[in-house]
Motif scaffolding. Sequence first.
Motif, PDB file in Angstrom:
ATOM      1  N   ASP A 196       0.833  -1.210   0.000  1.00 50.18           N
ATOM      2  CA  ASP A 196       0.000   0.000   0.000  1.00 50.18           C
ATOM      3  C   ASP A 196       0.864   1.255   0.000  1.00 50.18           C
ATOM      4  O   ASP A 196       0.540   2.251  -0.664  1.00 50.18           O
ATOM      5  N   ASP A 197       1.964   1.235   0.774  1.00 48.75           N
ATOM      6  CA  ASP A 197       2.841   2.409   0.823  1.00 48.75           C
ATOM      7  C   ASP A 197       3.483   2.666  -0.534  1.00 48.75           C
ATOM      8  O   ASP A 197       3.637   3.834  -0.955  1.00 48.75           O
ATOM      9  N   GLN A 198       3.881   1.636  -1.246  1.00 44.77           N
ATOM     10  CA  GLN A 198       4.477   1.809  -2.566  1.00 44.77           C
ATOM     11  C   GLN A 198       3.460   2.356  -3.569  1.00 44.77           C
ATOM     12  O   GLN A 198       3.780   3.228  -4.378  1.00 44.77           O
ATOM     13  N   ARG A 199       2.237   1.830  -3.512  1.00 40.59           N
ATOM     14  CA  ARG A 199       1.189   2.342  -4.387  1.00 40.59           C
ATOM     15  C   ARG A 199       0.905   3.814  -4.105  1.00 40.59           C
ATOM     16  O   ARG A 199       0.722   4.623  -5.030  1.00 40.59           O
ATOM     17  N   LYS A 200       0.859   4.140  -2.818  1.00 42.29           N
ATOM     18  CA  LYS A 200       0.593   5.532  -2.443  1.00 42.29           C
ATOM     19  C   LYS A 200       1.682   6.452  -2.964  1.00 42.29           C
ATOM     20  O   LYS A 200       1.395   7.549  -3.481  1.00 42.29           O
ATOM     21  N   LEU A 258       1.215   6.933  -6.719  1.00 44.04           N
ATOM     22  CA  LEU A 258       0.072   7.795  -7.015  1.00 44.04           C
ATOM     23  C   LEU A 258       0.354   9.250  -6.641  1.00 44.04           C
ATOM     24  O   LEU A 258      -0.106  10.175  -7.325  1.00 44.04           O
ATOM     25  N   GLU A 259       1.100   9.473  -5.569  1.00 44.36           N
ATOM     26  CA  GLU A 259       1.480  10.842  -5.206  1.00 44.36           C
ATOM     27  C   GLU A 259       2.364  11.460  -6.282  1.00 44.36           C
ATOM     28  O   GLU A 259       2.257  12.647  -6.598  1.00 44.36           O
ATOM     29  N   ASP A 284       0.176  12.366  -9.171  1.00 42.03           N
ATOM     30  CA  ASP A 284      -0.591  13.563  -8.838  1.00 42.03           C
ATOM     31  C   ASP A 284       0.260  14.816  -8.987  1.00 42.03           C
ATOM     32  O   ASP A 284      -0.200  15.838  -9.528  1.00 42.03           O
TER      33      ASP A 284
END
Length: 367
Positions: A166-170, A173-174, A177
């Motif tokens: 989840d941290d890698q995906r976040k 995505l950041e 963005d």
Amino acid sequence: MEASNPQDPGAAASSYDDLPDGLVVADAEDRVLVFNRAAERITGLPAARALGRPLDTALPLVDLEGRRWWKCTDPYGGLAIRTGQPETRLLLPDGRDVLVTARYVREHGGPVSRVVVGLRDTSARARVERRHADLIATVAHELRSPLTSVKGFTATLLAKWERFTDDQRKLMLETVDADADRVTRLIAELLDIARIDSGRLQLGCYPVDLPELVGDQIAGMTAAGLDVDRFEVRAEERFQVWADPDKLRQVVANLLENAVRHGEGRVTITMALDAAQTAPAEADGAEQQRKGEGPRMVAMTVDDEGPGIPEAMLSRVFTRFWRGNRRGGTGLGLYIVKGIVEAHGGGITVGRAPGGGARFRFTIPAA
């Protein structure tokens, strides 16, 4: 203005000397009546030698294949429905090229009574084309990096979603963005440039508290991690200016970010009434207009303590794509700032700060 005597070539030409483009007019007998100053400048041919002579002699032009243009086009002959010649690139006797248009003036469908020739220097068009080419190249370069990043991260996530935490995906995505924001800013800058260049920059002006706007901008920058001691604000009073708040915020943000990014030490922001353009305090707006005086102006100065801008580059600071010796960015920010300030009726200058860094100073009408 007195009408020019059509029989007096000198008087006729003098009426058109203020035109930016070259103008040559010949009468029904193929005698040149008008050869304005712009035509002299563009062709390098003196008007005194052109007036009263036939077009082919006064303005010898050949096409790119070496054919005599006036002989080929035959302005006084041919079909009566002809109205002229479209803009064509032709060669002068010295080999320089020039853009030429011709219009055939007829009275009631009769023979040609006037041949009106327009001349434009191709160097002006070449400069515009170079500017457009530079703009396209810069936009392509600035878009390539964030779009490549967006494409890479999104493709990786779609293909290998389950392999990442989840941290890698976040984090991915950041990054996407942030790159999307970068593209959005670039598009906004391009739209601002288009509006400024076309004179269609629209402002929604009303009284704005300038010190409060500056304080809000500094608060946002310190919240993002800058030391609050990096900034010093000096204001004689709580100035209200007559401005579009969003556009004014764009000006202030750009100047402060430049001072922080490219300067050093403390950034000093000073706000005061502009002594050179200040009207008497007791006179209201209507009275100032009756006296022929302009509105009161507020001046804001942003000083940094960095290396400053070399003297030889000061005249280029507000031009498109200027980045000095720095890399990164589009080089459009200060060009847009100048356009916004001038749209408000103010002005902006750049120079050296007392501490040796750069000083940007702009004026804007007081409310």
